[in-house]
Design a protein around this motif. Structure first.
Motif, PDB file in Angstrom:
ATOM      1  N   LEU A   1       0.850  -1.182   0.000  1.00 42.40           N
ATOM      2  CA  LEU A   1       0.000   0.000   0.000  1.00 42.40           C
ATOM      3  C   LEU A   1       0.884   1.230   0.000  1.00 42.40           C
ATOM      4  O   LEU A   1       1.723   1.391   0.887  1.00 42.40           O
ATOM      5  N   ILE A   2       0.726   2.084  -0.995  1.00 47.40           N
ATOM      6  CA  ILE A   2       1.607   3.229  -1.196  1.00 47.40           C
ATOM      7  C   ILE A   2       0.984   4.471  -0.585  1.00 47.40           C
ATOM      8  O   ILE A   2      -0.124   4.861  -0.945  1.00 47.40           O
ATOM      9  N   GLY A   3       1.695   5.121   0.340  1.00 48.89           N
ATOM     10  CA  GLY A   3       1.227   6.373   0.901  1.00 48.89           C
ATOM     11  C   GLY A   3       1.350   6.402   2.417  1.00 48.89           C
ATOM     12  O   GLY A   3       1.386   5.351   3.075  1.00 48.89           O
ATOM     13  N   GLU A   4       1.413   7.617   2.948  1.00 47.86           N
ATOM     14  CA  GLU A   4       1.566   7.813   4.383  1.00 47.86           C
ATOM     15  C   GLU A   4       0.498   8.743   4.950  1.00 47.86           C
ATOM     16  O   GLU A   4       0.630   9.239   6.064  1.00 47.86           O
ATOM     17  N   SER A   5      -0.565   8.997   4.195  1.00 45.47           N
ATOM     18  CA  SER A   5      -1.601   9.917   4.665  1.00 45.47           C
ATOM     19  C   SER A   5      -2.349   9.322   5.850  1.00 45.47           C
ATOM     20  O   SER A   5      -2.390   8.100   6.040  1.00 45.47           O
ATOM     21  N   GLY A   6      -2.946  10.198   6.635  1.00 41.95           N
ATOM     22  CA  GLY A   6      -3.729   9.743   7.780  1.00 41.95           C
ATOM     23  C   GLY A   6      -4.878   8.848   7.358  1.00 41.95           C
ATOM     24  O   GLY A   6      -5.191   7.863   8.039  1.00 41.95           O
ATOM     25  N   ALA A   7      -5.518   9.174   6.223  1.00 43.28           N
ATOM     26  CA  ALA A   7      -6.651   8.377   5.738  1.00 43.28           C
ATOM     27  C   ALA A   7      -6.220   6.958   5.399  1.00 43.28           C
ATOM     28  O   ALA A   7      -6.907   5.989   5.737  1.00 43.28           O
ATOM     29  N   LEU A   8      -5.062   6.819   4.747  1.00 39.37           N
ATOM     30  CA  LEU A   8      -4.584   5.490   4.383  1.00 39.37           C
ATOM     31  C   LEU A   8      -4.091   4.727   5.600  1.00 39.37           C
ATOM     32  O   LEU A   8      -4.284   3.505   5.706  1.00 39.37           O
ATOM     33  N   ARG A   9      -3.456   5.431   6.539  1.00 45.58           N
ATOM     34  CA  ARG A   9      -2.999   4.758   7.761  1.00 45.58           C
ATOM     35  C   ARG A   9      -4.179   4.198   8.545  1.00 45.58           C
ATOM     36  O   ARG A   9      -4.084   3.116   9.149  1.00 45.58           O
ATOM     37  N   HIS A  10      -5.316   4.920   8.528  1.00 47.50           N
ATOM     38  CA  HIS A  10      -6.520   4.429   9.210  1.00 47.50           C
ATOM     39  C   HIS A  10      -7.006   3.136   8.563  1.00 47.50           C
ATOM     40  O   HIS A  10      -7.346   2.165   9.265  1.00 47.50           O
ATOM     41  N   LEU A 182       2.741   7.730  -5.019  1.00 48.01           N
ATOM     42  CA  LEU A 182       2.127   6.847  -6.009  1.00 48.01           C
ATOM     43  C   LEU A 182       2.735   7.060  -7.386  1.00 48.01           C
ATOM     44  O   LEU A 182       3.018   6.101  -8.113  1.00 48.01           O
ATOM     45  N   ILE A 183       2.959   8.323  -7.753  1.00 45.78           N
ATOM     46  CA  ILE A 183       3.564   8.622  -9.041  1.00 45.78           C
ATOM     47  C   ILE A 183       4.959   8.013  -9.125  1.00 45.78           C
ATOM     48  O   ILE A 183       5.327   7.391 -10.140  1.00 45.78           O
ATOM     49  N   VAL A 218      -7.015   5.998  -8.008  1.00 47.23           N
ATOM     50  CA  VAL A 218      -5.655   5.491  -8.220  1.00 47.23           C
ATOM     51  C   VAL A 218      -5.538   4.818  -9.584  1.00 47.23           C
ATOM     52  O   VAL A 218      -4.509   4.926 -10.250  1.00 47.23           O
ATOM     53  N   ARG A 219      -6.585   4.133 -10.020  1.00 45.67           N
ATOM     54  CA  ARG A 219      -6.539   3.466 -11.321  1.00 45.67           C
ATOM     55  C   ARG A 219      -6.331   4.484 -12.448  1.00 45.67           C
ATOM     56  O   ARG A 219      -5.543   4.258 -13.374  1.00 45.67           O
ATOM     57  N   GLN A 220      -7.023   5.614 -12.379  1.00 50.27           N
ATOM     58  CA  GLN A 220      -6.857   6.645 -13.399  1.00 50.27           C
ATOM     59  C   GLN A 220      -5.461   7.233 -13.349  1.00 50.27           C
ATOM     60  O   GLN A 220      -4.822   7.453 -14.394  1.00 50.27           O
ATOM     61  N   LEU A 221      -4.957   7.496 -12.138  1.00 48.60           N
ATOM     62  CA  LEU A 221      -3.603   8.019 -11.995  1.00 48.60           C
ATOM     63  C   LEU A 221      -2.588   7.042 -12.570  1.00 48.60           C
ATOM     64  O   LEU A 221      -1.657   7.447 -13.290  1.00 48.60           O
ATOM     65  N   GLU A 222      -2.740   5.772 -12.262  1.00 48.47           N
ATOM     66  CA  GLU A 222      -1.809   4.757 -12.769  1.00 48.47           C
ATOM     67  C   GLU A 222      -1.793   4.733 -14.290  1.00 48.47           C
ATOM     68  O   GLU A 222      -0.723   4.731 -14.915  1.00 48.47           O
ATOM     69  N   ASN A 223      -2.966   4.711 -14.916  1.00 47.37           N
ATOM     70  CA  ASN A 223      -3.033   4.670 -16.378  1.00 47.37           C
ATOM     71  C   ASN A 223      -2.454   5.939 -17.001  1.00 47.37           C
ATOM     72  O   ASN A 223      -1.835   5.894 -18.067  1.00 47.37           O
ATOM     73  N   THR A 224      -2.657   7.071 -16.328  1.00 46.68           N
ATOM     74  CA  THR A 224      -2.120   8.339 -16.821  1.00 46.68           C
ATOM     75  C   THR A 224      -0.596   8.327 -16.798  1.00 46.68           C
ATOM     76  O   THR A 224       0.054   8.748 -17.765  1.00 46.68           O
TER      77      THR A 224
END
Length: 350
Positions: A1-10, A182-183, A218-224
């Motif tokens: 899981l990529i990221g360190e934001s509070g939302a993702l940590r939760h 993520l990028i 994230v799927r859109q970001l990945e494809n971009t």
């Protein structure tokens, strides 16, 4: 899981708690947020790690085949059943089944799924007796199943069976601070897969990407990023590599990113460099800006030199971390990790 934001940590904390039991989990969130990734992470952190992980997209199965695909059938049980077929639940025996878009299941299949959850057994079409299965069920949906229940499109008893441990995945818009990491991850991935050598994203371009309204998450970001890496002609991704976002770059006043370090000509004057960098040119050439040797005349360790170099870059570029990371040739997540390792502080210019 990529990221360190509070939302993702939760989300990570919830997943870790869910992984230690066999409790049914319902993962909700918009399309493209990574619901299957969360399910796989839970499986990989549980005692079922290494066992089957079977994914079923309930919305992509023709309605007349749902029962056979999920629960299996015996030879000759219906026209065209020329051989016995093991259903997805039996394939997942001992492991985990991930029911994506579970809200798309037809009403009669909701009844059979409820029986599997209650009894731990499946009834294959044409079978004389049910088959016991030991399966961890993780389901996911981008629908509001509570509303589907109120409107009579989803069974209430099945909803409560699936929704024992709910995990809601935030949209990418709600964790924008994870976008740079993520990028960086996607660039490394597609560099390896496509044999490219993209080093990163230009500073001004990254700011636009971070502010973009990623409806596909994230799927859109990945494809971009995938498309940009494949088509890129320079070491750093620029606005030209994101033609589908041309209006966003135009609104931000960006036609191209700042000059590339590798593309700067020798004739560029020191006045075009950050103020502090122009004053350090002569010192850098004699290794005085970052000491290479200690007072005894011995080479300093790479760790010591790295710490001084990062500190110098932060001072030179006035705490602008995107630019610091770009100039040092590393991703921002790597840079922040090294800040922690070296116990360095960042003081931005006021």
């Amino acid at each position: 899981l990529i990221g360190e934001s509070g939302a993702l940590r939760h989300v990570t904390r919830l997943g870790e708690r869910a992984a230690v039991s066999n409790i049914p989990i319902l993962i909700t969130g918009e399309s493209g947020t990574g619901k299957e990734m969360i399910a796989r992470a839970i499986q990989g952190s549980s005692e079922r790690a290494g066992r089957p992980f079977i994914t079923v997209n309930c919305g992509a199965i023709p309605e007349n085949l749902v029962e056979s695909i999920l629960f299996g059938h015996e030879k000759g049980s219906f026209t065209g059943a020329s051989a016995k077929h093991i259903g997805k639940f039996q394939e997942a025996n001992g492991g985990t089944i991930f029911l994506d878009e579970v809200g798309e299941l037809p009403a009669d299949m909701q009844v059979k799924l409820l029986r599997v959850l209650q009894e731990g057994e499946v009834d294959a079409i044409g079978a004389k007796r049910p088959t016991k299965v030991d399966v961890r069920v993780i389901s996911a949906t981008n629908r509001e199943l509570g509303e589907e229940v109120k409107n009579g499109r989803f069974r209430e008893d099945l909803f409560y069976r699936l929704n024992v441990f709910p995990i809601e995945i935030p949209s990418l818009r709600d964790r924008r601070e994870d976008i740079p990491a993520l990028i960086e991850h996607f660039i490394h991935r597609y560099n390896a897969e496509e044999r490219r050598d993209v080093r990163g994203v230009r500073n001004e371009v990254l700011e636009v990407l971070c502010e973009y309204n990623w409806q596909g998450n994230v799927r859109q970001l990945e494809n971009t990023i995938f498309r940009a890496v494949v088509l890129a002609e320079n070491p750093y991704l620029s606005a030209e590599d994101f033609p589908q976002m041309a209006d966003d770059f135009k609104a931000a006043g960006i036609e191209a990113g700042p000059p590339l370090l590798s593309g700067e000509s020798e004739s560029e004057s020191n006045s075009e460099l950050p103020p502090k960098l122009g004053n350090l040119i002569s010192a850098t050439e004699t290794h005085d800006a970052v000491a290479i040797f200690d007072r005894a005349g011995h080479l300093r360790s790479l760790q010591e030199i790295e710490k001084d170099l990062i500190a110098l870059a932060i001072d030179t570029y006035e705490g602008k971390m995107s630019e610091v990371a770009r100039r040092l040739g590393m991703g921002r997540s790597t840079l922040y990790r090294k800040l922690r390792e070296h116990d360095l502080e960042v003081k931005r210019a006021s």
